[in-house]
Design a protein around this motif. Structure first.
Motif, PDB file in Angstrom:
ATOM      1  N   THR A  91      30.214  56.254  38.307  1.00 25.62           N
ATOM      2  CA  THR A  91      30.880  55.383  37.349  1.00 25.62           C
ATOM      3  C   THR A  91      32.245  54.957  37.881  1.00 25.62           C
ATOM      4  N   ALA A  92      32.464  53.652  37.942  1.00 24.00           N
ATOM      5  CA  ALA A  92      33.707  53.127  38.509  1.00 24.00           C
ATOM      6  C   ALA A  92      33.695  51.607  38.412  1.00 24.00           C
ATOM      7  N   VAL A  93      34.843  51.028  38.711  1.00 21.46           N
ATOM      8  CA  VAL A  93      34.892  49.597  38.979  1.00 21.46           C
ATOM      9  C   VAL A  93      34.674  49.421  40.479  1.00 21.46           C
ATOM     10  N   TYR A  94      33.717  48.585  40.819  1.00 22.77           N
ATOM     11  CA  TYR A  94      33.367  48.350  42.219  1.00 22.77           C
ATOM     12  C   TYR A  94      33.972  47.030  42.681  1.00 22.77           C
ATOM     13  N   TYR A  95      34.636  47.097  43.826  1.00 18.84           N
ATOM     14  CA  TYR A  95      35.318  45.942  44.388  1.00 18.84           C
ATOM     15  C   TYR A  95      34.712  45.573  45.734  1.00 18.84           C
ATOM     16  N   CYS A  96      34.636  44.298  45.963  1.00 19.19           N
ATOM     17  CA  CYS A  96      34.240  43.749  47.247  1.00 19.19           C
ATOM     18  C   CYS A  96      35.519  43.405  48.018  1.00 19.19           C
ATOM     19  N   ALA A  97      35.499  43.620  49.331  1.00 19.33           N
ATOM     20  CA  ALA A  97      36.665  43.317  50.151  1.00 19.33           C
ATOM     21  C   ALA A  97      36.223  42.729  51.483  1.00 19.33           C
ATOM     22  N   ALA A  98      37.134  41.980  52.100  1.00 18.03           N
ATOM     23  CA  ALA A  98      36.840  41.345  53.381  1.00 18.03           C
ATOM     24  C   ALA A  98      38.010  41.533  54.338  1.00 18.03           C
ATOM     25  N   ARG A  99      37.688  41.637  55.605  1.00 15.83           N
ATOM     26  CA  ARG A  99      38.705  41.631  56.657  1.00 15.83           C
ATOM     27  C   ARG A  99      38.130  40.887  57.858  1.00 15.83           C
ATOM     28  N   PRO A 100      38.968  40.299  58.679  1.00 11.60           N
ATOM     29  CA  PRO A 100      38.453  39.587  59.850  1.00 11.60           C
ATOM     30  C   PRO A 100      37.634  40.509  60.754  1.00 11.60           C
ATOM     31  N   ALA A 101      36.637  39.963  61.394  1.00 14.83           N
ATOM     32  CA  ALA A 101      35.822  40.718  62.333  1.00 14.83           C
ATOM     33  C   ALA A 101      36.689  41.324  63.434  1.00 14.83           C
ATOM     34  N   VAL A 102      36.169  42.364  64.057  1.00 12.97           N
ATOM     35  CA  VAL A 102      36.957  43.150  65.010  1.00 12.97           C
ATOM     36  C   VAL A 102      37.539  42.291  66.128  1.00 12.97           C
ATOM     37  N   GLY A 116      36.422  42.788  40.832  1.00 15.04           N
ATOM     38  CA  GLY A 116      35.711  44.008  40.471  1.00 15.04           C
ATOM     39  C   GLY A 116      34.610  43.779  39.452  1.00 15.04           C
ATOM     40  N   THR A 117      33.639  44.682  39.485  1.00 13.05           N
ATOM     41  CA  THR A 117      32.568  44.696  38.496  1.00 13.05           C
ATOM     42  C   THR A 117      32.362  46.149  38.079  1.00 13.05           C
ATOM     43  N   ARG A 118      32.188  46.367  36.786  1.00 12.16           N
ATOM     44  CA  ARG A 118      32.160  47.738  36.261  1.00 12.16           C
ATOM     45  C   ARG A 118      30.742  48.284  36.255  1.00 12.16           C
ATOM     46  N   VAL A 119      30.623  49.484  36.792  1.00 16.47           N
ATOM     47  CA  VAL A 119      29.360  50.229  36.760  1.00 16.47           C
ATOM     48  C   VAL A 119      29.578  51.499  35.951  1.00 16.47           C
ATOM     49  N   SER A 120      28.732  51.682  34.960  1.00 19.41           N
ATOM     50  CA  SER A 120      28.798  52.888  34.137  1.00 19.41           C
ATOM     51  C   SER A 120      27.450  53.578  34.184  1.00 19.41           C
TER      52      SER A 120
END
Length: 123
Positions: A91-102, A116-120
């Protein structure tokens, strides 16, 4: 700038499954590594899984190994998190994140975040 929009979170019973999606826009999606993070009430944000710009390698937190799968569709500018055998502690708020490729970045920091999107998960 990269815009990220998560979806798919909801209330589910323990043992159930969910698939989260994160739609990206604004820049060339395949130039970015993608990650899923989560933040439970009263806890710090933690990384759950990540996937490189090309789809490999992937990485998982020990707490989700064997239960969660991260994948991406560069043609659809979307990253997914398939979550199986869910537990109340997921159970949490799930976040997507991005960073430049290596090969494109100066720092390993995650620099673009969704809302974020909440998962319970109920016991």
């Amino acid at each position: 700038q990269v815009q990220l929009v998560e979806s798919g979170g909801e209330l589910v019973q323990a043992g159930g499954s969910l698939r989260l999606s994160c739609a990206a826009s604004g820049r060339t999606f395949s130039n970015y590594d993608m990650g899923w993070f989560r933040q439970a009430p009263g806890k710090e944000r933690e990384i759950v899984a990540s996937i490189a710009w090309s789809g490999r390698p992937t990485w998982y937190a020990d707490s989700v190994k064997g239960r969660f799968t991260i994948s991406r569709d560069n043609a659809k500018n979307t990253v997914y998190l398939q979550m199986n055998s869910l537990k109340p502690e997921d159970t949490a708020v799930y976040y997507c994140a991005a960073r430049p490729a290596v090969h494109l970045r100066d720092s390993p920091n995650w620099i673009h975040w969704g809302q974020g999107t909440r998962v319970s998960v109920s016991a």
